[in-house]
Motif scaffolding. Sequence first.
Motif, PDB file in Angstrom:
ATOM      1  N   GLY A 297     -35.905 -17.365  -2.256  1.00 21.11           N
ATOM      2  CA  GLY A 297     -35.995 -16.395  -1.178  1.00 21.11           C
ATOM      3  C   GLY A 297     -34.847 -16.495  -0.195  1.00 21.11           C
ATOM      4  N   LYS A 298     -34.684 -15.433   0.593  1.00 23.91           N
ATOM      5  CA  LYS A 298     -33.577 -15.341   1.532  1.00 23.91           C
ATOM      6  C   LYS A 298     -33.630 -16.453   2.580  1.00 23.91           C
ATOM      7  N   GLU A 299     -34.827 -16.699   3.146  1.00 26.84           N
ATOM      8  CA  GLU A 299     -34.967 -17.713   4.188  1.00 26.84           C
ATOM      9  C   GLU A 299     -34.764 -19.114   3.625  1.00 26.84           C
ATOM     10  N   GLU A 300     -35.288 -19.363   2.423  1.00 23.26           N
ATOM     11  CA  GLU A 300     -35.145 -20.696   1.831  1.00 23.26           C
ATOM     12  C   GLU A 300     -33.690 -20.969   1.474  1.00 23.26           C
ATOM     13  N   GLN A 301     -32.976 -19.965   0.978  1.00 27.78           N
ATOM     14  CA  GLN A 301     -31.556 -20.160   0.696  1.00 27.78           C
ATOM     15  C   GLN A 301     -30.798 -20.500   1.975  1.00 27.78           C
ATOM     16  N   ALA A 302     -31.142 -19.820   3.067  1.00 21.71           N
ATOM     17  CA  ALA A 302     -30.479 -20.104   4.348  1.00 21.71           C
ATOM     18  C   ALA A 302     -30.750 -21.535   4.793  1.00 21.71           C
ATOM     19  N   ARG A 303     -31.979 -21.987   4.620  1.00 23.97           N
ATOM     20  CA  ARG A 303     -32.321 -23.362   5.002  1.00 23.97           C
ATOM     21  C   ARG A 303     -31.521 -24.367   4.183  1.00 23.97           C
ATOM     22  N   ARG A 304     -31.364 -24.109   2.884  1.00 25.91           N
ATOM     23  CA  ARG A 304     -30.639 -25.040   2.021  1.00 25.91           C
ATOM     24  C   ARG A 304     -29.147 -25.046   2.343  1.00 25.91           C
TER      25      ARG A 304
ATOM     26  N   ASP B   3     -38.533 -21.481  -4.580  1.00 25.40           N
ATOM     27  CA  ASP B   3     -38.563 -21.835  -3.162  1.00 25.40           C
ATOM     28  C   ASP B   3     -39.049 -23.268  -2.968  1.00 25.40           C
TER      29      ASP B   3
ATOM     30  N   TRP C 242     -25.902 -11.002   0.204  1.00 24.36           N
ATOM     31  CA  TRP C 242     -27.224 -11.167  -0.400  1.00 24.36           C
ATOM     32  C   TRP C 242     -27.637  -9.939  -1.201  1.00 24.36           C
TER      33      TRP C 242
ATOM     34  N   TRP D  30     -22.078 -15.904   0.709  1.00 21.12           N
ATOM     35  CA  TRP D  30     -23.236 -16.040   1.587  1.00 21.12           C
ATOM     36  C   TRP D  30     -23.682 -14.708   2.203  1.00 21.12           C
TER      37      TRP D  30
END
Length: 266
Positions: A153-160, A212, A185, A182
Amino acid sequence: MAQDTQAEPLKRKAYERELRRLQSQLCQLQDWVKQERMRVIVVFEGRDAAGKGGTIRAITERVSPRVFRVVALPAPSSREKTQMYLQRYVPHFPAAGEIVIFDRSWYNRAGVELVMGFCTPEEHDRFLVGCPVFERYIVENGILLLKIWLEVGKEEQARRFAARIDDPLRQWKLSPMDIKSWKRWYDYSHARDQMLAATDTPYAPWHILRSDNKKKARLNCIRFLLEKIPHKRVKHAKVKLPPRSNHGAYDDTASLQGRNFIPERY
């Protein structure tokens, strides 16, 4: 739609216990692949930080690299750029008794090459038309082809990505290309959708792995491979070590005196 269980926690001990159980089954699988002289290709694709590397490591860390062979090709050389696009992948295909895992594959053309402008729209269109033909040839030649797309997911990729910036052990994973990719998306989403529409065929279907939750993705992937690659347990005679010969015996530790030893600091 599959039940959303990605957010549910998985305790480390439970994960490690199940991972070990599944990895022991992978060892049984490799025995069967060797005995039956099977040929298997597993293609891993997905966005940056989707978890491909960790998933592949979970698959391969307990098995023989002579059976499970990982292929991660660098950018094509100037010579390879003049070849037919799919040509450089074929030499890495499995021989009898091998499982080849492509950590990214010919589908680079359907993703990063299209989005980042490394191929023309005409080359991309030509790939989407020719790829199913190429894969039909692979399958009809007797190779089992499994294609896995890791969906993060978009948020999980950002966190990683944020974790990679701050962690010196993971900063090497942030390449200049990752930084450029980056902000694109939705370009990658459209490229993914085009790829699936053109190459998700009955004889070489895509399988979506939700990633995720890294631990669950690894377990789900290994279990999927165990289900999709037909195998049985190979019976082995119990190994019994023979007695060592004392012929030519000497003090073989004393002969190392005066050699350069690595300092024992731990």
